[in-house]
Write a protein that holds these residues in place. Sequence first.
Motif, PDB file in Angstrom:
ATOM      1  N   MET A  20      48.371  39.814  42.756  1.00  0.00           N
ATOM      2  CA  MET A  20      48.596  39.993  44.071  1.00  0.00           C
ATOM      3  C   MET A  20      49.383  41.325  44.483  1.00  0.00           C
ATOM      4  N   LYS A  21      48.738  41.770  45.778  1.00  0.00           N
ATOM      5  CA  LYS A  21      49.641  43.150  46.144  1.00  0.00           C
ATOM      6  C   LYS A  21      50.769  42.925  46.565  1.00  0.00           C
ATOM      7  N   CYS A  22      52.027  43.391  46.120  1.00  0.00           N
ATOM      8  CA  CYS A  22      53.274  43.245  46.707  1.00  0.00           C
ATOM      9  C   CYS A  22      53.815  44.440  47.541  1.00  0.00           C
ATOM     10  N   ALA A  23      54.973  43.980  48.121  1.00  0.00           N
ATOM     11  CA  ALA A  23      55.198  44.912  49.408  1.00  0.00           C
ATOM     12  C   ALA A  23      55.278  46.452  49.070  1.00  0.00           C
ATOM     13  N   VAL A  41      35.166  39.344  47.680  1.00  0.00           N
ATOM     14  CA  VAL A  41      33.963  39.795  47.148  1.00  0.00           C
ATOM     15  C   VAL A  41      34.192  38.753  45.830  1.00  0.00           C
ATOM     16  N   SER A  42      32.863  38.497  45.231  1.00  0.00           N
ATOM     17  CA  SER A  42      33.049  37.698  43.959  1.00  0.00           C
ATOM     18  C   SER A  42      31.862  37.634  43.253  1.00  0.00           C
ATOM     19  N   PHE A  43      31.721  37.550  41.842  1.00  0.00           N
ATOM     20  CA  PHE A  43      30.796  37.168  40.869  1.00  0.00           C
ATOM     21  C   PHE A  43      31.021  35.920  40.106  1.00  0.00           C
ATOM     22  N   ALA A  44      30.087  35.324  39.948  1.00  0.00           N
ATOM     23  CA  ALA A  44      30.227  34.060  38.883  1.00  0.00           C
ATOM     24  C   ALA A  44      29.037  33.910  37.916  1.00  0.00           C
ATOM     25  N   GLY A  45      29.116  33.735  36.821  1.00  0.00           N
ATOM     26  CA  GLY A  45      28.074  33.706  35.888  1.00  0.00           C
ATOM     27  C   GLY A  45      28.391  33.437  34.492  1.00  0.00           C
ATOM     28  N   TYR A  46      27.329  33.834  33.808  1.00  0.00           N
ATOM     29  CA  TYR A  46      27.421  33.396  32.225  1.00  0.00           C
ATOM     30  C   TYR A  46      26.824  34.307  31.232  1.00  0.00           C
ATOM     31  N   LEU A  86      39.058  43.501  37.508  1.00  0.00           N
ATOM     32  CA  LEU A  86      39.264  43.085  38.825  1.00  0.00           C
ATOM     33  C   LEU A  86      39.388  44.614  39.874  1.00  0.00           C
ATOM     34  N   ARG A  87      39.629  45.622  39.150  1.00  0.00           N
ATOM     35  CA  ARG A  87      39.514  46.936  40.145  1.00  0.00           C
ATOM     36  C   ARG A  87      40.402  47.023  41.226  1.00  0.00           C
ATOM     37  N   LEU A  88      41.538  46.308  41.571  1.00  0.00           N
ATOM     38  CA  LEU A  88      42.118  45.919  42.846  1.00  0.00           C
ATOM     39  C   LEU A  88      42.550  47.224  43.448  1.00  0.00           C
ATOM     40  N   PRO A  89      43.192  48.258  42.612  1.00  0.00           N
ATOM     41  CA  PRO A  89      43.836  49.564  43.215  1.00  0.00           C
ATOM     42  C   PRO A  89      42.484  50.144  43.832  1.00  0.00           C
ATOM     43  N   GLN A  90      41.393  50.370  43.221  1.00  0.00           N
ATOM     44  CA  GLN A  90      40.380  51.157  43.822  1.00  0.00           C
ATOM     45  C   GLN A  90      39.996  50.678  45.140  1.00  0.00           C
ATOM     46  N   VAL A  91      39.892  49.365  45.496  1.00  0.00           N
ATOM     47  CA  VAL A  91      39.391  48.841  46.367  1.00  0.00           C
ATOM     48  C   VAL A  91      40.423  48.383  47.618  1.00  0.00           C
ATOM     49  N   ASN A  92      41.757  48.650  47.335  1.00  0.00           N
ATOM     50  CA  ASN A  92      42.983  48.214  47.969  1.00  0.00           C
ATOM     51  C   ASN A  92      43.067  46.832  48.256  1.00  0.00           C
ATOM     52  N   GLY A  93      42.654  46.067  47.044  1.00  0.00           N
ATOM     53  CA  GLY A  93      42.336  44.613  47.215  1.00  0.00           C
ATOM     54  C   GLY A  93      43.794  43.969  47.665  1.00  0.00           C
ATOM     55  N   GLU A  94      43.771  42.783  48.268  1.00  0.00           N
ATOM     56  CA  GLU A  94      44.940  42.210  48.303  1.00  0.00           C
ATOM     57  C   GLU A  94      45.468  41.352  47.205  1.00  0.00           C
ATOM     58  N   MET A  95      44.432  40.726  46.551  1.00  0.00           N
ATOM     59  CA  MET A  95      44.623  39.569  45.404  1.00  0.00           C
ATOM     60  C   MET A  95      43.172  39.846  44.726  1.00  0.00           C
ATOM     61  N   GLY A  96      43.468  39.350  43.360  1.00  0.00           N
ATOM     62  CA  GLY A  96      42.488  39.047  42.477  1.00  0.00           C
ATOM     63  C   GLY A  96      42.435  37.915  41.454  1.00  0.00           C
TER      64      GLY A  96
END
Length: 304
Positions: free
Chosen positions: A35-38, A291-296, A6-16
């Motif tokens: 989810m990013k908390c307070a 931002v998303s990716f879906a695949g198989y 998910l690499r949320l911290p790298q992109v400062n993402g709110e949720m993943g």
Amino acid sequence: ALLDELRLPQVNGEMGVAILMEVKTGDVKAIVNMMKCADGEYREIMNNAISYTCEPGSVFKPASILLALDEGKTDTSEVIHTGGGVVEMHSRFMKDHNWATQGGYGDINVARSLEVSSNIGVSSIIDKNYAARPEDYIAGLRRIGILEDLQLPLIGYKHPRVPTPKRNPKGGVEDKTQLPWMSIGYETQIPPISTLTFYNGVANGGKLIRPRFVTAIKRGDEVVQEFPVSVIREKMCKDETLRNIQLCLEGVVGKNSGTGKMAYSRHFKVAGKTGTAQIWSKAGFASDYLVSFAGYFPADAPRY
């Protein structure tokens, strides 16, 4: 491993959200919702995979093209004139992501429009063939399964939602921009689990399977209740349509061919689609992105 991806911290993402599904059974083997908390830390608070209805963006485009192919409205070789990456569509400008940096894609065929995720390419095909009767497009989306109510027995589950086309007093379509923007993943509210279920159907030879979270309930060694694989559709579309979409999705993740090249592997073949949806603020500009990716994979004998 899913959490790391998910690499949320790298992109400062709110949720993943990340979900891994077994193709043949629909079994959800792993699921992560962060989810990013307070305090800046990420925690699992809500099951956004089943409850977060959002505009999915370009991961929705294969559903649009699959429908048009299946109904004989187009074929993968049809050439679309995308020009310099900006086209006026019903008094509103449709833009490709490279319009400012590379001047668009010029003339490309339908298959290439998916590989490079051309907004103009996909929306032009859908608008040309369904503008007079957008309700036929929505009915088609229901037929192929992307709008299916999965009826998941989980707290918080929300089914996909799409707007109903409105007609003016003369019988014409009231908002002609709604359809082309819907075709590229806007104007709709689709939870991630529904997007995943659609791609799983493409991977599964066109057989649409309901996501399964529990295979059996036991009391000690006694099996109280079993939950068999649940088939929603035996066939989403024609075999030829399915193979054409599969080839397009493989092209997206080619080593150098499409927007999903970061998912390329030299060890096995991957198929899928990238998505980037603008999240509009009240001030009328894109303040955030989904931002998303879906695949198989493996694409030639899909397992997950």
